[in-house]
Design a protein around this motif. Structure first.
Motif, PDB file in Angstrom:
ATOM      1  N   PRO A  37       0.820  -1.212   0.000  1.00 59.22           N
ATOM      2  CA  PRO A  37       0.000   0.000   0.000  1.00 59.22           C
ATOM      3  C   PRO A  37       0.857   1.267   0.000  1.00 59.22           C
ATOM      4  O   PRO A  37       1.933   1.299   0.606  1.00 59.22           O
ATOM      5  N   TYR A  38       0.341   2.283  -0.663  1.00 57.90           N
ATOM      6  CA  TYR A  38       1.026   3.579  -0.714  1.00 57.90           C
ATOM      7  C   TYR A  38      -0.008   4.699  -0.641  1.00 57.90           C
ATOM      8  O   TYR A  38      -1.082   4.608  -1.247  1.00 57.90           O
ATOM      9  N   ALA A  39       0.365   5.765   0.057  1.00 52.80           N
ATOM     10  CA  ALA A  39      -0.524   6.925   0.140  1.00 52.80           C
ATOM     11  C   ALA A  39      -0.526   7.712  -1.163  1.00 52.80           C
ATOM     12  O   ALA A  39      -1.538   8.312  -1.532  1.00 52.80           O
ATOM     13  N   THR A  40       0.600   7.713  -1.868  1.00 52.37           N
ATOM     14  CA  THR A  40       0.724   8.432  -3.134  1.00 52.37           C
ATOM     15  C   THR A  40       1.615   7.645  -4.086  1.00 52.37           C
ATOM     16  O   THR A  40       2.400   6.778  -3.655  1.00 52.37           O
ATOM     17  N   ILE A  41       1.522   7.958  -5.364  1.00 54.46           N
ATOM     18  CA  ILE A  41       2.418   7.353  -6.347  1.00 54.46           C
ATOM     19  C   ILE A  41       3.856   7.776  -6.071  1.00 54.46           C
ATOM     20  O   ILE A  41       4.803   6.996  -6.224  1.00 54.46           O
ATOM     21  N   GLU A  42       4.019   9.013  -5.632  1.00 52.63           N
ATOM     22  CA  GLU A  42       5.360   9.515  -5.321  1.00 52.63           C
ATOM     23  C   GLU A  42       5.991   8.746  -4.168  1.00 52.63           C
ATOM     24  O   GLU A  42       7.206   8.486  -4.170  1.00 52.63           O
ATOM     25  N   ALA A  43       5.185   8.356  -3.181  1.00 49.55           N
ATOM     26  CA  ALA A  43       5.698   7.574  -2.053  1.00 49.55           C
ATOM     27  C   ALA A  43       6.192   6.217  -2.523  1.00 49.55           C
ATOM     28  O   ALA A  43       7.210   5.704  -2.038  1.00 49.55           O
ATOM     29  N   ARG A  44       5.476   5.624  -3.463  1.00 51.42           N
ATOM     30  CA  ARG A  44       5.909   4.344  -4.029  1.00 51.42           C
ATOM     31  C   ARG A  44       7.265   4.494  -4.708  1.00 51.42           C
ATOM     32  O   ARG A  44       8.182   3.698  -4.487  1.00 51.42           O
ATOM     33  N   MET A  45       7.384   5.507  -5.544  1.00 51.75           N
ATOM     34  CA  MET A  45       8.634   5.717  -6.277  1.00 51.75           C
ATOM     35  C   MET A  45       9.796   5.966  -5.326  1.00 51.75           C
ATOM     36  O   MET A  45      10.895   5.445  -5.518  1.00 51.75           O
TER      37      MET A  45
END
Length: 205
Positions: free
Chosen positions: A159-167
């Motif tokens: 799980p990620y809060a944002t796509i940027e957090a994933r990256m």
């Protein structure tokens, strides 16, 4: 040990408008013997697909539910809109924590890895050595291995809060040399990643 079922409902094109008002009820009544955990819409990958994650306390409870599905004409309440259904049972790997409903997303990356015959033990051991460090960058929801007949797959959900957090998390893990897990790829035969978004009615948000 908890058993998890991952069911994918594939909708026919141009049916989302008709299906979306029905899906909350589908989710609430998804299983007669299990506990619904989450419902997710595919955002990047094969579209018009919804993933339903359900927990079962025993194999017997799962088999009872599957027997029900085989006898009901429209078990999910969206039969006229369905293009296909796949359902797979999984057991969590030893290091995976129990899935607890909560807000972790709304983005959930589903990574599906195919394993060579007898390849799970080596893969699991490599993951176990490094998963705590990877969890510090972004927590793993679960990693689970299929228990169906046929080639074995491993599905891990992040799980990620944002796509940027994933990256950012993946870039950091790569920079530190801990991801992919060292020695954890030797028994993998195919890799797939899809990004899902938690629905408004999902317990996992």
């Amino acid at each position: 040990m908890m058993i998890y079922d991952l069911t994918i409902l594939s909708l026919l094109p141009n049916t989302l408008g008709a299906v979306m008002p029905i899906l909350p009820q589908t989710y609430r009544q998804f299983s007669s013997t299990g506990t619904p955990l989450g419902a997710f819409a595919c955002e990047f990958g094969t579209l018009n697909r919804f993933a339903f994650l359900t927990a079962y306390e025993t194999i017997e409870a799962l088999m009872q539910e599957r027997s029900r599905l085989m006898t009901e004409e429209d078990a999910y309440g969206v039969g006229q809109y369905l293009g296909g259904v796949t359902t797979t049972a999984f057991k969590p790997l030893a290091f995976a924590k129990p899935i607890v409903p909560g807000t972790y997303g709304p983005f959930y990356e589903f990574r599906t890895y195919s394993l060579a015959p007898f390849g799970l033990a080596e893969t699991e051991a490599a993951w176990a050595k490094i998963i705590d460090r990877r969890n510090a960058m972004s927590p793993l929801l679960t990693n689970m291995a299929s228990i169906e007949d046929g080639p074995q797959t491993m599905v891990h959900i992040w799980p990620y809060a944002t796509i940027e957090a994933r990256m950012a998390a993946r870039a950091q893990a790569s920079k530190e040399g801990i991801w992919p897990p060292p020695g954890g790829s030797g028994k993998l035969t195919n890799l797939q990643s899809e990004l899902f978004v938690a629905t408004a009615f999902s317990d996992l948000k």
